[in-house]
Each structure stands twice: as structure tokens, then as C-alpha cells.
Design a protein around this motif. Structure first.
Motif, PDB file in Angstrom:
ATOM      1  N   GLU A  15       0.809  -1.208   0.000  1.00 47.18           N
ATOM      2  CA  GLU A  15       0.000   0.000   0.000  1.00 47.18           C
ATOM      3  C   GLU A  15       0.851   1.271   0.000  1.00 47.18           C
ATOM      4  N   ASN A  16       2.024   1.205   0.651  1.00 48.60           N
ATOM      5  CA  ASN A  16       2.938   2.350   0.701  1.00 48.60           C
ATOM      6  C   ASN A  16       4.230   1.960  -0.029  1.00 48.60           C
ATOM      7  N   PRO A  17       4.310   2.229  -1.337  1.00 54.03           N
ATOM      8  CA  PRO A  17       5.450   1.765  -2.138  1.00 54.03           C
ATOM      9  C   PRO A  17       6.810   2.218  -1.627  1.00 54.03           C
ATOM     10  N   ASP A  18       6.943   3.491  -1.218  1.00 51.43           N
ATOM     11  CA  ASP A  18       8.240   3.995  -0.760  1.00 51.43           C
ATOM     12  C   ASP A  18       8.700   3.294   0.511  1.00 51.43           C
ATOM     13  N   TYR A  19       7.776   3.111   1.449  1.00 48.14           N
ATOM     14  CA  TYR A  19       8.129   2.449   2.705  1.00 48.14           C
ATOM     15  C   TYR A  19       8.496   0.988   2.455  1.00 48.14           C
ATOM     16  N   LEU A  20       7.711   0.316   1.608  1.00 46.03           N
ATOM     17  CA  LEU A  20       7.997  -1.084   1.299  1.00 46.03           C
ATOM     18  C   LEU A  20       9.362  -1.223   0.638  1.00 46.03           C
ATOM     19  N   ALA A  21       9.673  -0.331  -0.296  1.00 45.06           N
ATOM     20  CA  ALA A  21      10.962  -0.386  -0.979  1.00 45.06           C
ATOM     21  C   ALA A  21      12.119  -0.203   0.006  1.00 45.06           C
ATOM     22  N   ARG A  22      11.935   0.676   1.001  1.00 44.85           N
ATOM     23  CA  ARG A  22      12.990   0.884   2.000  1.00 44.85           C
ATOM     24  C   ARG A  22      13.196  -0.367   2.846  1.00 44.85           C
ATOM     25  N   ILE A  23      12.099  -1.009   3.211  1.00 41.27           N
ATOM     26  CA  ILE A  23      12.197  -2.248   3.990  1.00 41.27           C
ATOM     27  C   ILE A  23      12.896  -3.334   3.173  1.00 41.27           C
ATOM     28  N   ASP A  24      12.542  -3.442   1.892  1.00 44.80           N
ATOM     29  CA  ASP A  24      13.180  -4.426   1.011  1.00 44.80           C
ATOM     30  C   ASP A  24      14.680  -4.168   0.909  1.00 44.80           C
ATOM     31  N   ALA A  25      15.048  -2.889   0.769  1.00 45.69           N
ATOM     32  CA  ALA A  25      16.461  -2.534   0.631  1.00 45.69           C
ATOM     33  C   ALA A  25      17.246  -2.876   1.891  1.00 45.69           C
ATOM     34  N   LEU A  26      16.688  -2.559   3.047  1.00 52.42           N
ATOM     35  CA  LEU A  26      17.368  -2.869   4.306  1.00 52.42           C
ATOM     36  C   LEU A  26      17.524  -4.379   4.486  1.00 52.42           C
ATOM     37  N   MET A  27      16.483  -5.131   4.116  1.00 55.41           N
ATOM     38  CA  MET A  27      16.552  -6.582   4.249  1.00 55.41           C
ATOM     39  C   MET A  27      17.683  -7.160   3.395  1.00 55.41           C
ATOM     40  N   LEU A  28      17.754  -6.750   2.140  1.00 57.26           N
ATOM     41  CA  LEU A  28      18.762  -7.296   1.249  1.00 57.26           C
ATOM     42  C   LEU A  28      20.161  -6.841   1.629  1.00 57.26           C
ATOM     43  N   ASP A  29      20.290  -5.613   2.112  1.00 58.70           N
ATOM     44  CA  ASP A  29      21.596  -5.102   2.502  1.00 58.70           C
ATOM     45  C   ASP A  29      22.163  -5.862   3.693  1.00 58.70           C
ATOM     46  N   GLN A  30      21.287  -6.326   4.582  1.00 58.59           N
ATOM     47  CA  GLN A  30      21.719  -7.004   5.799  1.00 58.59           C
ATOM     48  C   GLN A  30      21.565  -8.522   5.714  1.00 58.59           C
ATOM     49  N   LEU A  31      21.187  -9.034   4.533  1.00 58.27           N
ATOM     50  CA  LEU A  31      20.890 -10.461   4.410  1.00 58.27           C
ATOM     51  C   LEU A  31      22.154 -11.321   4.517  1.00 58.27           C
ATOM     52  N   THR A  32      22.090 -12.321   5.373  1.00 60.17           N
ATOM     53  CA  THR A  32      23.136 -13.319   5.547  1.00 60.17           C
ATOM     54  C   THR A  32      22.464 -14.685   5.486  1.00 60.17           C
ATOM     55  N   PRO A  33      23.224 -15.770   5.345  1.00 65.35           N
ATOM     56  CA  PRO A  33      22.595 -17.091   5.356  1.00 65.35           C
ATOM     57  C   PRO A  33      21.758 -17.334   6.613  1.00 65.35           C
ATOM     58  N   GLY A  34      22.238 -16.835   7.758  1.00 67.01           N
ATOM     59  CA  GLY A  34      21.485 -17.013   8.996  1.00 67.01           C
ATOM     60  C   GLY A  34      20.148 -16.282   8.959  1.00 67.01           C
ATOM     61  N   LYS A  35      20.151 -15.033   8.490  1.00 68.52           N
ATOM     62  CA  LYS A  35      18.912 -14.260   8.405  1.00 68.52           C
ATOM     63  C   LYS A  35      17.994 -14.821   7.331  1.00 68.52           C
ATOM     64  N   TYR A  36      18.581 -15.377   6.284  1.00 68.06           N
ATOM     65  CA  TYR A  36      17.820 -16.029   5.209  1.00 68.06           C
ATOM     66  C   TYR A  36      16.953 -17.139   5.789  1.00 68.06           C
ATOM     67  N   PHE A  37      17.577 -18.025   6.577  1.00 68.04           N
ATOM     68  CA  PHE A  37      16.824 -19.135   7.173  1.00 68.04           C
ATOM     69  C   PHE A  37      15.870 -18.649   8.262  1.00 68.04           C
ATOM     70  N   ARG A  38      16.259 -17.602   8.971  1.00 73.42           N
ATOM     71  CA  ARG A  38      15.393 -17.064  10.019  1.00 73.42           C
ATOM     72  C   ARG A  38      14.081 -16.540   9.436  1.00 73.42           C
ATOM     73  N   LEU A  39      14.159 -15.849   8.304  1.00 70.94           N
ATOM     74  CA  LEU A  39      12.957 -15.315   7.675  1.00 70.94           C
ATOM     75  C   LEU A  39      12.063 -16.434   7.158  1.00 70.94           C
ATOM     76  N   ILE A  40      12.671 -17.492   6.650  1.00 68.16           N
ATOM     77  CA  ILE A  40      11.885 -18.641   6.178  1.00 68.16           C
ATOM     78  C   ILE A  40      11.151 -19.295   7.345  1.00 68.16           C
ATOM     79  N   ILE A  41      11.858 -19.474   8.461  1.00 72.33           N
ATOM     80  CA  ILE A  41      11.249 -20.095   9.637  1.00 72.33           C
ATOM     81  C   ILE A  41      10.149 -19.215  10.214  1.00 72.33           C
ATOM     82  N   GLN A  42      10.391 -17.888  10.265  1.00 70.22           N
ATOM     83  CA  GLN A  42       9.383 -16.974  10.796  1.00 70.22           C
ATOM     84  C   GLN A  42       8.135 -16.944   9.915  1.00 70.22           C
TER      85      GLN A  42
END
Length: 200
Positions: A164-191
Motif C-alpha cells: 500500500e505504501n510503495p516507498d516504505y515497502l521499498a525501504r524495507i526491502d532494501a534494508l533486508m537485502l543489505d543485511q541479508l546473511t545465510p542465517g537471516k535467510y533461514f530465520r525469515l523462512i522459519i518466521q
């Protein structure tokens, strides 16, 4: 030299967000056996879907890596006559009884494992937007997300953030990818698979 950007108090170190090699390896390592494991369940869902909507497999063009179009697959949860709109704009009365079950259990997403195996999606990444969602496409492009591979789940899904809020969603996506590690990758899948209810 990479151009650094600051978003939400964090500095983005790689504004291009090209998919790392380890992520594709993990995608295949998880998605291939999982696709085979859920095949019996998928067949049952497909057969029930034949009686529910008459067309159980939903195909829709989405925007992928490099802003190239691809066909995303899901199990149909709405009537065949339902309009193709973002989730936050859909008419919930068009969701079938079986569709509500599929959405609640996230089983409607199972066919996207095929998209992952094909390399069109990742298990973790920004949700692929419709080709008509120009504001979101532009917002992601401004943050260097054009090369990112879309995902079945991600930080926005875990936090319940819609398109619904494209700019906010894009910022969240950017932060996620910038900080993504294998550990966080599996954590998001489990969550995503086992959502934790928060008090209050």
C-alpha cells in the motif's frame, strides 16, 4: 566505488543488490527437495481446486530481476472472474472458502517453488510486484533494487507490511537485502512458516 545510501538510520553498502552466489545455492538446496516433498499435497490441492474454482493454478505476470517480466504461479484462491489487483486492493468477497484456507496456511504459495527452481524467484527477497504497479517499481529502482531477485517471503511479509505504501515497502526491502546473511535467510523462512504471535 559503490554509492552509499542512508535509509531509516542504516547505511546501505551495496545499492545494486545483485543476488549473492550463496543465496542461489541455498535456494536450490532447499527448494528442490521441498518441491518433491510437497508434491502429494500439491496434487490434492489441485484436485480440490478443480471443484472449487475449476481452474486451480493461477498464473500472473510479475516483475523480476532486471525488471524483466516472468510468470508467477500460485494456487488460485479467488474466483476466476476476480480482477488482477494488488493484495491490499482486492475484493475479499471474491476469495473462496477453500481459498481462505490456502491463504491462512500459505499453501497457495507452493507452486512458487517452481519459480525458485527456475531461477525467477528466491525463497527470500522482495515480493514480486504486478507490472502495473509503477510506483513500487520506480521506488525500488531509486534504491538500486532493479537487479534483486524477488522472493516468496521476506522481511515485509514477516512484519505484515503490504504494498500500500510503495516507498516504505521499498525501504524495507532494501534494508533486508543489505543485511541479508545465510542465517537471516533461514530465520525469515522459519518466521514465515512458523509465525510467532506477539503479545499486545
Amino acid at each position: 566505488m559503490a554509492c552509499l545510501q542512508r535509509i531509516g538510520g542504516s547505511t546501505l553498502s551495496d545499492p545494486d543488490f545483485s543476488p549473492p552466489g550463496w543465496q542461489r545455492f541455498l535456494d536450490l538446496l532447499v527448494a528442490v527437495p521441498l518441491l518433491l516433498a510437497v508434491l502429494p499435497v500439491s496434487i490434492v490441492i489441485y484436485l480440490i481446486g478443480l471443484y472449487d474454482t475449476g481452474s486451480p493454478l493461477f498464473r500472473q505476470k510479475r516483475v523480476g530481476s532486471g525488471q524483466r517480466e516472468f510468470v508467477m504461479y500460485k494456487f488460485r484462491t479467488m474466483s476466476v472472474s476476480a480482477r488482477s489487483v494488488p493484495t491490499h486492493q482486492m475484493d475479499v468477497s471474491q476469495i473462496t472458502g477453500f481459498g481462505h484456507f490456502l491463504r491462512r496456511t500459505k499453501l497457495d504459495e507452493l507452486p512458487q517453488l517452481w519459480n525458485v527452481v527456475r531461477g525467477e524467484m528466491s525463497l527470500v527477497g522482495p515480493r514480486p510486484c504486478l507490472i502495473s504497479q509503477y510506483e513500487l517499481i520506480e521506488a525500488r529502482s531509486r534504491l538500486g533494487l532493479g537487479k534483486a531477485r524477488p522472493g516468496i517471503t521476506g522481511l515485509a511479509q514477516v512484519r505484515g507490511i503490504t504494498m500500500e505504501n510503495p516507498d516504505y515497502l521499498a525501504r524495507i526491502d532494501a534494508l533486508m537485502l543489505d543485511q541479508l546473511t545465510p542465517g537471516k535467510y533461514f530465520r525469515l523462512i522459519i518466521q514465515t512458516a512458523l509465525p510467532v504471535r506477539r503479545a499486545g
